[in-house]
Write an enzyme that holds these catalytic residues in place. Sequence first.
Site, PDB file in Angstrom:
ATOM      1  N   CYS A   2       0.682  -1.300  -0.041  1.00 33.82           N
ATOM      2  CA  CYS A   2      -0.179  -0.046  -0.152  1.00 33.82           C
ATOM      3  C   CYS A   2       0.864   1.313  -0.125  1.00 33.82           C
ATOM      4  CB  CYS A   2      -0.949   0.100   1.252  1.00 33.82           C
ATOM      5  SG  CYS A   2      -1.910  -1.465   1.491  1.00 33.82           S
ATOM      6  N   ARG A  27       5.014   0.584  -6.021  1.00 31.22           N
ATOM      7  CA  ARG A  27       4.872  -0.418  -4.996  1.00 31.22           C
ATOM      8  C   ARG A  27       3.712  -1.626  -5.258  1.00 31.22           C
ATOM      9  NH1 ARG A  27       6.732   2.349  -0.083  1.00 31.22           N
ATOM     10  NH2 ARG A  27       5.309   1.068   1.042  1.00 31.22           N
ATOM     11  N   TRP A  74      -2.808  -2.645  -1.676  1.00 35.14           N
ATOM     12  CA  TRP A  74      -2.489  -3.854  -2.162  1.00 35.14           C
ATOM     13  C   TRP A  74      -3.374  -4.690  -1.098  1.00 35.14           C
ATOM     14  CZ3 TRP A  74       0.382  -8.135   0.110  1.00 35.14           C
ATOM     15  CH2 TRP A  74       0.800  -8.879  -0.959  1.00 35.14           C
ATOM     16  N   ASN A  98      -1.067   0.943   5.864  1.00 34.46           N
ATOM     17  CA  ASN A  98      -0.372  -0.076   5.166  1.00 34.46           C
ATOM     18  C   ASN A  98      -0.010  -0.823   6.178  1.00 34.46           C
ATOM     19  OD1 ASN A  98       1.501  -1.446   3.834  1.00 34.46           O
ATOM     20  ND2 ASN A  98       3.044   0.095   4.128  1.00 34.46           N
ATOM     21  N   GLY A  99       0.084  -2.206   6.086  1.00 36.33           N
ATOM     22  CA  GLY A  99       0.429  -3.301   7.029  1.00 36.33           C
ATOM     23  C   GLY A  99      -0.743  -3.905   7.387  1.00 36.33           C
ATOM     24  N   GLU A 479      17.136 -16.545 -10.397  1.00 36.81           N
ATOM     25  CA  GLU A 479      17.186 -15.362 -10.724  1.00 36.81           C
ATOM     26  C   GLU A 479      16.235 -15.245 -11.867  1.00 36.81           C
ATOM     27  OE1 GLU A 479      16.378 -12.651  -9.275  1.00 36.81           O
ATOM     28  OE2 GLU A 479      16.568 -10.897 -10.482  1.00 36.81           O
ATOM     29  N   LYS A 483      12.508 -13.867 -12.318  1.00 38.24           N
ATOM     30  CA  LYS A 483      12.052 -12.955 -13.272  1.00 38.24           C
ATOM     31  C   LYS A 483      11.075 -13.062 -14.419  1.00 38.24           C
ATOM     32  CE  LYS A 483      13.363 -10.108 -11.598  1.00 38.24           C
ATOM     33  NZ  LYS A 483      14.551 -10.012 -10.404  1.00 38.24           N
ATOM     34  N   GLU A 486       7.611 -13.571 -12.671  1.00 37.92           N
ATOM     35  CA  GLU A 486       6.951 -12.550 -11.947  1.00 37.92           C
ATOM     36  C   GLU A 486       6.342 -11.796 -13.262  1.00 37.92           C
ATOM     37  OE1 GLU A 486      10.637 -10.517 -10.119  1.00 37.92           O
ATOM     38  OE2 GLU A 486       9.114 -10.140  -8.757  1.00 37.92           O
ATOM     39  N   HIS A 502      17.709 -35.570 -10.363  1.00 37.88           N
ATOM     40  CA  HIS A 502      17.071 -36.099  -9.131  1.00 37.88           C
ATOM     41  C   HIS A 502      15.540 -35.685  -9.217  1.00 37.88           C
ATOM     42  CE1 HIS A 502      20.745 -37.155  -7.391  1.00 37.88           C
ATOM     43  NE2 HIS A 502      21.448 -35.951  -7.565  1.00 37.88           N
ATOM     44  N   LYS A 602       6.273  -3.830  -4.657  1.00 38.35           N
ATOM     45  CA  LYS A 602       7.608  -3.563  -4.916  1.00 38.35           C
ATOM     46  C   LYS A 602       8.316  -3.856  -3.464  1.00 38.35           C
ATOM     47  CE  LYS A 602      11.478  -2.151  -6.624  1.00 38.35           C
ATOM     48  NZ  LYS A 602      12.327  -3.249  -7.306  1.00 38.35           N
TER      49      LYS A 602
HETATM   50  C1  AGP Z   1      12.020  -8.889  -7.227  1.00 41.83           C
HETATM   51  O1  AGP Z   1      12.169  -9.011  -8.520  1.00 41.83           O
HETATM   52  C2  AGP Z   1      10.917  -9.301  -6.363  1.00 41.83           C
HETATM   53  N1  AGP Z   1       9.957  -8.376  -6.953  1.00 41.83           N
HETATM   54  C3  AGP Z   1      11.158  -9.545  -4.992  1.00 41.83           C
HETATM   55  O2  AGP Z   1      11.517 -10.766  -5.001  1.00 41.83           O
HETATM   56  C4  AGP Z   1      12.183  -8.699  -4.064  1.00 41.83           C
HETATM   57  O3  AGP Z   1      13.599  -8.909  -4.698  1.00 41.83           O
HETATM   58  C5  AGP Z   1      11.896  -8.980  -2.536  1.00 41.83           C
HETATM   59  O4  AGP Z   1      10.768  -8.665  -2.288  1.00 41.83           O
HETATM   60  C6  AGP Z   1      13.049  -8.379  -1.688  1.00 41.83           C
HETATM   61  O5  AGP Z   1      12.815  -6.858  -1.660  1.00 41.83           O
HETATM   62  P1  AGP Z   1      14.005  -6.247  -0.881  1.00 41.83           P
HETATM   63  O6  AGP Z   1      15.054  -6.094  -1.706  1.00 41.83           O
HETATM   64  O7  AGP Z   1      13.425  -4.622  -1.179  1.00 41.83           O
HETATM   65  O8  AGP Z   1      13.883  -6.396   0.462  1.00 41.83           O
END
Ligand code: AGP
Length: 607
Positions: A2, A27, A74, A98-99, A479, A483, A486, A502, A602
């Site tokens: 949020c 965000r 969010w 938020n939270g 990674e 990506k 996501e 395995h 974010k």
């Molecule tokens: C990365 O592409 C992600 N959106 C997510 O995994 C992110 O890296 C994770 O939420 C950690 O965020 P931070 O580095 O701000 O702590």
Amino acid sequence: MCGIVGVLSAQPAAPLMMDALRRLEYRGYDSAGLATVTGGTLARRRAAGKLAALQEVLERDPLAGMSGIGHTRWATHGPPTVENAHPHVAGRVAVVHNGIIENHAALRAELVAAGATFESTTDTEVVAHLLDREIADGVSPEQAMARVMPRLTGAFAFVVLVAGQEDLLLAARRASPLAIGLGDGAAFVGSDAVALAPLTRRIVYLEDGDWAVLRRSGVQVFTGDGTQVIRREQVSTVSAAMIGKGNYRHFMEKEIHDQPEAIAHTLHAVIDPGTGSATLPPPLDDALGVAKITILAAGTSFYAGLTARYWMESIAGIACEAELASEFRDRRAVLPAGGVAIAVSQSGESLDTLMALRNAKSLGQRVLALVNVPESTIAREADGVLLTRAGPEFGVASTKAFTAQLTAFLGLAIALGAARGHIDEGEALRLVIALEGVPGRVATVLEAEERYLPIARDLARARDVLYLGRGLSYPIALEGALKLKEITYVHAEGYAAGEMKHGPIALIDEHVPVIIVAPSDGWFDKTASNMAEVRARGGRVVLLTDAAGAEALGEGADHLVILPDVAAEVAPILYAIPVQLLAYLAAVEKGTDADQPRNLAKSVTVE
Ligand code: AGP
């Protein structure tokens, strides 16, 4: 997560708040709303979906008033409907939050028993009711805040607007971020300094548990027990000019292309460009005393930590583990005296990482924060800070922050290895020179972006994609898969190449693209065997390698990408670029929103 904004201005509040909310869009959110006080009464506009939907509502039904609060939500408690969109109003009180208010169910039951009627299924609404009930009992809004704060449990930030109070906002934070902005005859509050950048760069950060009274003439801050305190005013490092996509289609594309600069700047935060010597921030400055390093992080930052584990072991000669923050936070891990935890986070606000940092402290570890936002909570709670110099990152999919984290970690490993005598001067110099060469190699890869288009088209049409890598390339495989899933919603898995036999090998057929991350390093021959196993089962191989690797294996690949030659130790930084480009271009091909993918935030400030 949020986004929150609050405005006490001499100008109409709604346009200022919409502008600030646009800067918080990165965000992630799924509904939005505003409330103002006008003519002494509260007015509110809300919409499900993106800010464009709220803008339409405002055009049909404008919102007057120079004092207001705004929110992008969010969803956590209840779906993203208009009813659940913030601000939530009870009587004369409006709240944006938020939270999570963890004890909301008990509070709601108490309020309902006392006759309150709820409009939404959110946890937030209890805050509005609690405050309104106190004010109805005849206390001031500030006194109401002092009474309500101790009743709330959880990690949250919220801002309150009260009917009849055109020069008052109340703001509170516990673990979730909140920044107060000071203006000339104006006051602002926002989830971060980015939201407030065009309004002011004079920022006061609330400490954990603080709450504040904002008026146009100034701000008063109180601790959780009601004691008034002074919190230092700072000048934010974020300027309005830093927030833009330039000529790029998406923030993600821009941020991928920002990487030569982000890596170079970060490199020079660790390595002196004049002497080539690397420096160590506290608590790593006592290099010989470091008994173990425990890296704490989430998502992409965790994969940077996984990569760093190899460097810390082989270059620095230090025992090292990378731990998922969300798991570590509640573990009674057995850690040695003299151990150092490194909390890694782009935002510096991920709640899991913050809680893991606190757990590490309680387990006797000193903590270094490796963050991209200097004013963040994680930076402020750590014993020492090393900043990645990636600049603000807005794309939900982290790119430049990742390669900046890798750069900082490798710089730290070199400095630790040299200080501990694990590597000699010549080896340290070789590694520094290799690292110094990375920004140029990254630029070369980016110049050939077109090269990735046919592969990206293939990935965009796939149902499942596998990414394989060994040793230093294993976290890059993880990674790459993260990506792709996501931002394209294509199912992807990253695997240690040796682990494929395995289990995951059962998935391979002619429909499954397998991306093999294989610079010609010490792991290359074994990865080559795994590639042969994929081919024997009809899998479509995309091989990311260098000239020597192409010579050895190129013929067996359906798609071959040849990357510049680099030392094995720096290869993860370079090989991160093609996996980012593939995901980004596949998202463009599919037409998904690379910057704001569905369901994602974010900076994840809930548990
Ligand atoms: C990365 O592409 C992600 N959106 C997510 O995994 C992110 O890296 C994770 O939420 C950690 O965020 P931070 O580095 O701000 O702590």
